[in-house]
Scaffold this motif. Structure first.
Motif, mmCIF file in Angstrom:
data_model
loop_
_atom_site.group_PDB
_atom_site.id
_atom_site.type_symbol
_atom_site.label_atom_id
_atom_site.label_comp_id
_atom_site.label_asym_id
_atom_site.label_seq_id
_atom_site.Cartn_x
_atom_site.Cartn_y
_atom_site.Cartn_z
ATOM 1 N N PRO A 76 0.891 -1.208 0.034
ATOM 2 C CA PRO A 76 -0.010 -0.011 -0.201
ATOM 3 C C PRO A 76 0.946 1.188 0.041
ATOM 4 O O PRO A 76 2.157 1.290 0.378
ATOM 5 N N ALA A 77 0.208 2.298 -0.613
ATOM 6 C CA ALA A 77 0.975 3.621 -0.577
ATOM 7 C C ALA A 77 1.651 4.194 0.881
ATOM 8 O O ALA A 77 3.134 4.350 0.946
ATOM 9 N N LYS A 78 0.948 3.856 1.861
ATOM 10 C CA LYS A 78 1.418 4.163 3.154
ATOM 11 C C LYS A 78 2.599 3.234 3.677
ATOM 12 O O LYS A 78 3.779 3.723 4.150
ATOM 13 N N ALA A 79 2.643 2.050 3.393
ATOM 14 C CA ALA A 79 3.760 1.219 3.393
ATOM 15 C C ALA A 79 4.965 1.540 2.767
ATOM 16 O O ALA A 79 6.067 1.330 3.282
ATOM 17 N N SER B 96 8.166 2.689 4.501
ATOM 18 C CA SER B 96 9.502 2.017 4.419
ATOM 19 C C SER B 96 10.805 2.823 4.010
ATOM 20 O O SER B 96 11.768 2.951 4.504
ATOM 21 N N PHE B 97 10.380 4.042 3.161
ATOM 22 C CA PHE B 97 11.197 4.972 2.724
ATOM 23 C C PHE B 97 11.713 5.823 3.814
ATOM 24 O O PHE B 97 13.144 5.940 4.238
ATOM 25 N N ALA B 98 10.848 6.315 4.608
ATOM 26 C CA ALA B 98 11.209 6.931 6.080
ATOM 27 C C ALA B 98 11.950 6.252 6.941
ATOM 28 O O ALA B 98 12.965 6.679 7.661
ATOM 29 N N ARG B 99 11.599 5.155 7.243
ATOM 30 C CA ARG B 99 12.339 4.368 8.122
ATOM 31 C C ARG B 99 13.728 3.907 7.904
ATOM 32 O O ARG B 99 14.581 4.239 8.430
ATOM 33 N N GLY B 100 14.066 3.584 6.346
ATOM 34 C CA GLY B 100 15.328 3.441 5.843
ATOM 35 C C GLY B 100 16.103 4.567 5.808
ATOM 36 O O GLY B 100 17.125 4.462 5.886
ATOM 37 N N SER B 101 15.462 5.938 5.598
ATOM 38 C CA SER B 101 16.201 6.931 5.510
ATOM 39 C C SER B 101 16.620 7.550 7.096
ATOM 40 O O SER B 101 17.311 8.696 6.925
ATOM 41 N N THR B 102 16.204 7.006 7.903
ATOM 42 C CA THR B 102 16.530 7.679 9.354
ATOM 43 C C THR B 102 17.867 8.135 9.463
ATOM 44 O O THR B 102 18.049 9.126 10.160
ATOM 45 N N GLN B 103 18.747 7.213 9.284
ATOM 46 C CA GLN B 103 20.151 7.230 9.600
ATOM 47 C C GLN B 103 20.965 7.803 8.431
ATOM 48 O O GLN B 103 22.239 7.704 8.401
ATOM 49 N N SER C 128 1.062 -6.382 2.189
ATOM 50 C CA SER C 128 -0.244 -6.412 1.428
ATOM 51 C C SER C 128 -1.137 -7.268 2.249
ATOM 52 O O SER C 128 -2.338 -6.963 2.036
ATOM 53 N N ASN C 129 -0.924 -7.830 3.378
ATOM 54 C CA ASN C 129 -1.903 -8.325 4.301
ATOM 55 C C ASN C 129 -1.192 -8.601 5.767
ATOM 56 O O ASN C 129 -0.480 -9.679 6.022
ATOM 57 N N PRO C 130 -0.911 -7.587 6.496
ATOM 58 C CA PRO C 130 -0.327 -7.665 7.808
ATOM 59 C C PRO C 130 -0.942 -8.773 8.561
ATOM 60 O O PRO C 130 -0.390 -9.421 9.585
ATOM 61 N N GLU C 131 -2.405 -9.119 8.438
ATOM 62 C CA GLU C 131 -3.018 -10.143 9.187
ATOM 63 C C GLU C 131 -2.347 -11.535 9.030
ATOM 64 O O GLU C 131 -2.308 -12.197 9.946
ATOM 65 N N ALA C 132 -1.896 -11.813 7.808
ATOM 66 C CA ALA C 132 -1.230 -12.894 7.339
ATOM 67 C C ALA C 132 0.230 -13.156 8.308
ATOM 68 O O ALA C 132 0.410 -14.311 8.781
ATOM 69 N N LEU C 133 0.711 -11.979 8.454
ATOM 70 C CA LEU C 133 2.048 -12.313 9.330
ATOM 71 C C LEU C 133 1.531 -12.315 10.839
ATOM 72 O O LEU C 133 2.122 -13.283 11.232
#
Length: 459
Positions: free
Chosen positions: A69-72, A76-83, A440-445
């Motif tokens: 999804p767009a938010k994911a 992901s980009f924000a989390r990876g760019s933190t450092q 794509s489906n966090p409930e599966a995780l």
């Protein structure tokens, strides 16, 4: 003072324009200048991300607007760019090519818009002069919201040729020529199957990356690139989420034979309180102790079939683990490894773990490449029958299961066209060629983690 942050996507006018060469070179060159570089890859590709790790010194992350999804994607980009000081995202195919011929879905352009990053367009400028302006003008004005900030010309014949290209762009008030690369075979990377060879197979990869880094310093105006792509760092809404109190240990196969994982999937497991315990089916003599489950990712087990088959202590350790009815998940290369044997095109056969009742046959032609939407045909590690996931398949082998065994997934293509069913749910084992993305489906995780939590790790 807030440290400077730079972000940009590197896209090509088409596949083969040179975006991987430019991406690796820039990652390595900026790293040598002391920048902390975080690489990303548009789309589901694992091989380019392996190369990124060698160039940037950190693991790359996949950004895929069809699987995620767009938010994911943004998270992901924000989390990876933190450092990071510089975030570089390598595109896929041509800038506007993706899952649809009429929409941006799955394209580099859509990712660039989602993460608000300017685009550096790589153009194969061989035998081209003013035509580069027409080409770049088309790309620049084709899709509102896609910001092409500069051009890197590849396959350039000379300094004079480069000056003609620069003048053509400037005279039409188009994004500037940030630099160019000459026609030189040492700038190309060897290929395997459809795309670049795996980073673990390229003995001279580091030397090639060093050559590319030096070329970037010589031919690309890195200072202009940095000033053009300076911007604000993406922010995480919840940078320090509370850690779950679970104490779960998941064995993760990771070595030259098994190394295709989506880093966001691994992060998601960690966020659920799962500790990932890496082991090598190639080199280790047994599994790590005290594991709640096993995860075998993709890779190239066929390239190491003899070594994997010869490591009988590890194979026996895996068989013993499977007999304890603990969750095992295997995708693609891992699926192959859990079969009874792998048979090469020349007829050579290598016995493997045998915990899946089927045989793996290597084919001389690619069997599948592309996005898939999977629906479970039965209850599995990922929840009840009917659980849906999006992901990707890319394999040259075929697994022939014994008769009477039902596949795990019903599959459809990205455009909804039915595909052959794949995989197996066998005892506590879920395995297939399908690489799921759990965004794509966090409930599966959640269902997988719950299955892990129901097991008591052996002593």
């Amino acid at each position: 003072m807030t440290p400077a942050f730079h972000r940009f996507c590197i896209a090509g006018t088409q596949s083969g324009a040179g975006k991987t060469t430019v991406s690796l070179g820039l990652m390595a060159a900026l790293r040598k200048r002391g920048f902390r570089v975080q690489p990303f890859k548009c789309g589901p590709d694992y091989i380019d991300t392996g190369h990124h790790r060698h160039a940037a010194g950190v693991r790359s992350r996949n950004l895929d607007s069809w699987m995620m999804p767009a938010k994911a994607v943004r998270d992901s980009f924000a989390r990876g760019s933190t450092q990071a000081d510089v975030a570089i995202c390598e595109g896929v195919m041509g800038l506007f090519d993706g899952a649809s011929p009429t929409e941006l879905s799955g394209s580099s352009a859509e990712i660039a818009k989602l993460i608000d990053s300017p685009v550096v367009l790589v153009v194969n400028a061989r035998a081209m002069s003013r035509s580069i302006a027409a080409l770049v003008a088309g790309f620049t004005h084709f899709e509102p919201g896609v910001n092409i900030c500069g051009v890197i010309a590849n396959q350039v014949g000379s300094e004079h040729h480069a000056s003609l290209l620069r003048e053509a762009l400037a005279s039409s008030s188009l994004p500037p020529l940030l630099g160019w690369l000459p026609r030189d075979p040492q700038f190309s990377l060897p290929e395997r199957h459809l795309g670049l060879i795996a980073d673990t197979e390229a003995n001279s990869l580091q030397e090639r990356i060093e050559v590319l880094a030096k070329a970037m310093e010589r031919y690309i105006d890195l200072d202009l690139l940095l000033s053009t792509t300076s911007g604000s760092r993406p922010s995480l809404l919840n940078p320090h989420p509370p850690r779950p109190t679970r104490d779960l240990r998941l064995g993760l196969a990771r070595d030259p034979a098994f190394h295709f994982y989506y880093e966001d999937n691994l992060d998601a497991l960690r966020s659920k309180g799962v500790e990932l315990i890496e082991f090598s089916p190639l080199q280790d003599g047994s599994l790590p102790r005290d594991l709640n489950g096993l995860y075998f990712g993709g890779g190239f087990p066929e390239q190491f079939a003899q070594e994997l088959s010869s490591n009988q202590p590890m194979l026996e350790s895996i068989r013993n683990f499977a007999q304890q009815d603990r969750p095992i998940f295997a995708e693609c290369g891992g699926f192959m490894y859990l079969c009874r044997e792998i048979r090469m095109p020349d007829g050579t056969t290598w016995p493997l773990s045998g915990i899946i009742p089927g045989d793996c046959l290597m084919r001389e032609k690619r069997q599948r490449l592309g996005y898939s939407q999977a629906t479970t045909r039965t209850g599995s590690l990922f929840g009840p029958m009917g659980t849906r996931l999006r992901g990707h398949r890319f394999h040259w082998s075929e697994v022939i299961l014994d008769s009477g065994i039902d596949p795990l997934f019903h599959l459809e293509s990205a455009r909804g066209i039915p595909e052959p069913e794949v995989g197996i749910q066998y005892d506590s084992i879920s395995a297939s060629y399908f690489h799921p993305h759990f965004a794509s489906n966090p409930e599966a995780l959640d269902a997988w983690v719950e299955a892990l939590s129901r097991t008591e790790a052996p002593v």
